[in-house]
Design an enzyme around this catalytic site. Structure first.
Site, mmCIF file in Angstrom:
data_model
loop_
_atom_site.group_PDB
_atom_site.id
_atom_site.type_symbol
_atom_site.label_atom_id
_atom_site.label_comp_id
_atom_site.label_asym_id
_atom_site.label_seq_id
_atom_site.Cartn_x
_atom_site.Cartn_y
_atom_site.Cartn_z
ATOM 1 N N ARG A 225 -10.049 3.004 -65.651
ATOM 2 C CA ARG A 225 -9.375 4.018 -65.142
ATOM 3 C C ARG A 225 -9.878 5.494 -65.286
ATOM 4 N NH1 ARG A 225 -7.664 0.779 -62.644
ATOM 5 N NH2 ARG A 225 -5.620 -0.389 -62.431
ATOM 6 N N GLU A 254 -7.390 10.446 -57.545
ATOM 7 C CA GLU A 254 -8.021 9.465 -56.502
ATOM 8 C C GLU A 254 -7.114 9.586 -55.119
ATOM 9 O OE1 GLU A 254 -8.350 5.309 -57.610
ATOM 10 O OE2 GLU A 254 -9.289 5.942 -59.455
ATOM 11 N N HIS A 273 -12.708 2.947 -55.891
ATOM 12 C CA HIS A 273 -11.937 2.091 -56.567
ATOM 13 C C HIS A 273 -11.808 0.938 -55.863
ATOM 14 C CE1 HIS A 273 -8.370 1.953 -59.539
ATOM 15 N NE2 HIS A 273 -8.994 0.691 -59.499
HETATM 16 P P1 NDP Z 1 -7.907 -7.307 -70.570
HETATM 17 O O1 NDP Z 1 -6.335 -7.213 -71.092
HETATM 18 O O2 NDP Z 1 -8.165 -8.623 -70.130
HETATM 19 O O3 NDP Z 1 -8.967 -6.632 -71.508
HETATM 20 C C1 NDP Z 1 -8.795 -5.504 -72.167
HETATM 21 C C2 NDP Z 1 -9.585 -5.302 -73.365
HETATM 22 O O4 NDP Z 1 -9.778 -3.881 -73.913
HETATM 23 C C3 NDP Z 1 -9.170 -6.389 -74.330
HETATM 24 O O5 NDP Z 1 -10.379 -7.163 -74.704
HETATM 25 C C4 NDP Z 1 -8.799 -5.602 -75.741
HETATM 26 O O6 NDP Z 1 -9.806 -6.059 -76.800
HETATM 27 C C5 NDP Z 1 -9.689 -4.013 -75.256
HETATM 28 N N1 NDP Z 1 -9.062 -2.952 -75.728
HETATM 29 C C6 NDP Z 1 -7.729 -2.349 -75.522
HETATM 30 N N2 NDP Z 1 -7.469 -1.339 -76.257
HETATM 31 C C7 NDP Z 1 -8.914 -0.880 -76.884
HETATM 32 C C8 NDP Z 1 -9.183 0.183 -77.478
HETATM 33 N N3 NDP Z 1 -8.306 1.145 -77.979
HETATM 34 N N4 NDP Z 1 -10.609 0.220 -77.853
HETATM 35 C C9 NDP Z 1 -11.338 -0.540 -77.444
HETATM 36 N N5 NDP Z 1 -11.008 -1.772 -76.817
HETATM 37 C C10 NDP Z 1 -9.447 -1.863 -76.449
HETATM 38 O O7 NDP Z 1 -8.001 -6.345 -69.218
HETATM 39 P P2 NDP Z 1 -9.114 -6.462 -67.991
HETATM 40 O O8 NDP Z 1 -10.200 -6.667 -68.695
HETATM 41 O O9 NDP Z 1 -8.569 -7.643 -67.106
HETATM 42 O O10 NDP Z 1 -8.772 -5.070 -67.427
HETATM 43 C C11 NDP Z 1 -9.073 -3.910 -68.150
HETATM 44 C C12 NDP Z 1 -8.738 -2.492 -67.402
HETATM 45 O O11 NDP Z 1 -9.637 -2.345 -66.213
HETATM 46 C C13 NDP Z 1 -7.297 -2.845 -66.410
HETATM 47 O O12 NDP Z 1 -6.259 -2.384 -67.356
HETATM 48 C C14 NDP Z 1 -7.577 -2.032 -65.321
HETATM 49 O O13 NDP Z 1 -7.127 -0.660 -65.802
HETATM 50 C C15 NDP Z 1 -9.087 -1.820 -65.296
HETATM 51 N N6 NDP Z 1 -9.442 -2.305 -63.836
HETATM 52 C C16 NDP Z 1 -10.022 -1.900 -62.874
HETATM 53 C C17 NDP Z 1 -10.431 -2.678 -61.836
HETATM 54 C C18 NDP Z 1 -11.235 -1.782 -60.757
HETATM 55 O O14 NDP Z 1 -11.075 -2.130 -59.637
HETATM 56 N N7 NDP Z 1 -12.099 -0.829 -61.223
HETATM 57 C C19 NDP Z 1 -10.185 -3.874 -61.571
HETATM 58 C C20 NDP Z 1 -9.491 -4.459 -62.826
HETATM 59 C C21 NDP Z 1 -9.102 -3.941 -63.669
HETATM 60 P P3 NDP Z 1 -9.050 -5.831 -78.417
HETATM 61 O O15 NDP Z 1 -7.486 -6.461 -78.006
HETATM 62 O O16 NDP Z 1 -9.951 -6.467 -78.981
HETATM 63 O O17 NDP Z 1 -9.106 -4.396 -78.576
#
Ligand code: NDP
Length: 307
Positions: A225, A254, A273
């Site tokens: 994001r 955006e 995006h």
């Molecule tokens: P998930 O919930 O599967 O994964 C998110 C990961 O981020 C978790 O493994 C978590 O690991 C980690 N995380 C959360 N907070 C932190 C932090 N402060 N520091 C480091 N790691 C962190 O989500 P997705 O992978 O499905 O999606 C992630 C994001 O990507 C979405 O929220 C969305 O905003 C964006 N996205 C963008 C798209 C696009 O079109 N460009 C498409 C899909 C998603 P842990 O708990 O171990 O910290």
């Protein structure tokens, strides 16, 4: 609750035609119908991209995106509305998009395409092109996106490290760093790839200090994001050659405003995006919706429930 009417909100048309999902779900034992803002009232549940206040009267709202940063979570909680998201389906799409960015940088494809528009036969300098095996990508966020990126880049011979809040190992990642060690982790990488959700903790995570910590010959990739990055600091880093380049799918504002310097900077790839776009998107989302309709009928907890 008893699910009788499931709406497909027309805001999903930003990603696929609403009627495709309507048809795909037509065999469910509930009535499925495309609705606009005025039609939300009549539904018990809606599948949507955008938030609308009327959704707080529904019992269940499903977001076709993984990110739920555009939904007022406290209001959902207060109104006892279940919110589910679409995490789990973007591993391959985003993985291939990121692989595409890296291959463009290594094989200079973005420059060739730009030159072709101008009918110019220009070869890169002898030392500009390279190959990916032996390079390191540090993927910040090891969820669905991060794992998909790790798997795709791993297949190209890239060494992949990860950053998450804990240091528990994740398949596909050679090494895992905790978020507290972010700067050490990104400092050794040829590519830094951002795949974290936007939360209070991650807003502005990539600031001037983070770009300082990166190598001068490293590329920055953001498919998460826009607000995870301090965009003026990124532009400064690119303009002052503190980093080599960037591939960006998401932005603070955006569509990216016409006056943004990011459009014209050298070694910057801008995509609108759409890193997770695929003609199968409605099927992938439909799979989660179908699963959850089944769970509701069986009285089981919803899959991917956020609130
Ligand atoms: P998930 O919930 O599967 O994964 C998110 C990961 O981020 C978790 O493994 C978590 O690991 C980690 N995380 C959360 N907070 C932190 C932090 N402060 N520091 C480091 N790691 C962190 O989500 P997705 O992978 O499905 O999606 C992630 C994001 O990507 C979405 O929220 C969305 O905003 C964006 N996205 C963008 C798209 C696009 O079109 N460009 C498409 C899909 C998603 P842990 O708990 O171990 O910290």
């Amino acid at each position: 609750f008893e699910l009788e009417r499931l709406g497909v909100h027309d805001s999903v048309s930003a990603v696929f035609p609403p009627s495709e999902l309507e048809t795909f779900l037509a065999d469910l034992p509930v009535s499925v119908e495309v609705v606009d803002d005025d039609g939300i009232d009549a539904c018990d549940a809606v599948v949507t991209r955008d938030y609308h206040e009327a959704m707080l009267e529904c019992a269940w709202v499903h977001s076709i995106q993984a990110g739920i940063d555009r939904f007022p979570l406290d209001d959902f909680e207060a109104n006892d509305v279940a919110l589910t998201n679409s995490t789990g389906i973007h591993d391959r799409t985003i993985g291939e998009t990121v692989a595409g960015y890296l291959l463009a940088f290594s094989r200079r494809l973005h420059e060739h395409v730009a030159n072709q528009q101008k009918r110019r036969w220009d070869r890169p300098e002898w030392d500009e092109a390279f190959t990916l095996p032996g390079t390191t990508a540090c993927v910040v966020g090891t969820g669905t996106l991060g794992r998909g990126v790790a798997e795709t880049l791993g297949a190209l011979g890239v060494r992949v490290t990860g950053v998450r809040r804990s240091t528990d190992p994740v398949p596909g990642f050679e090494e895992i760093y905790a978020t507290d060690d972010l700067h050490a982790a990104i400092g050794e990488a040829d590519f830094v790839v951002v795949t974290v959700p936007l939360t209070d903790d991650t807003e502005g995570l990539f600031d001037a200090a983070a770009f300082d910590a990166m190598r001068e010959d490293a590329y920055f990739v953001n498919v998460a994001r826009g607000a995870v990055v301090d965009e003026p600091a990124l532009i400064d880093a690119l303009e002052s050659d503190a980093i080599e380049g960037a591939a960006l799918d998401v932005f603070e504002t955006e569509p990216l405003p016409e006056e943004s310097p990011l459009w014209d900077l050298e070694d910057v790839i801008v995509t609108p995006h759409c890193g997770a776009f695929t003609r199968d998107y409605f099927r992938d989302v439909g799979g989660i919706v179908r699963e959850n309709v089944g769970r509701l009928e069986a009285g089981e907890p919803l899959h991917n429930r956020v609130v």
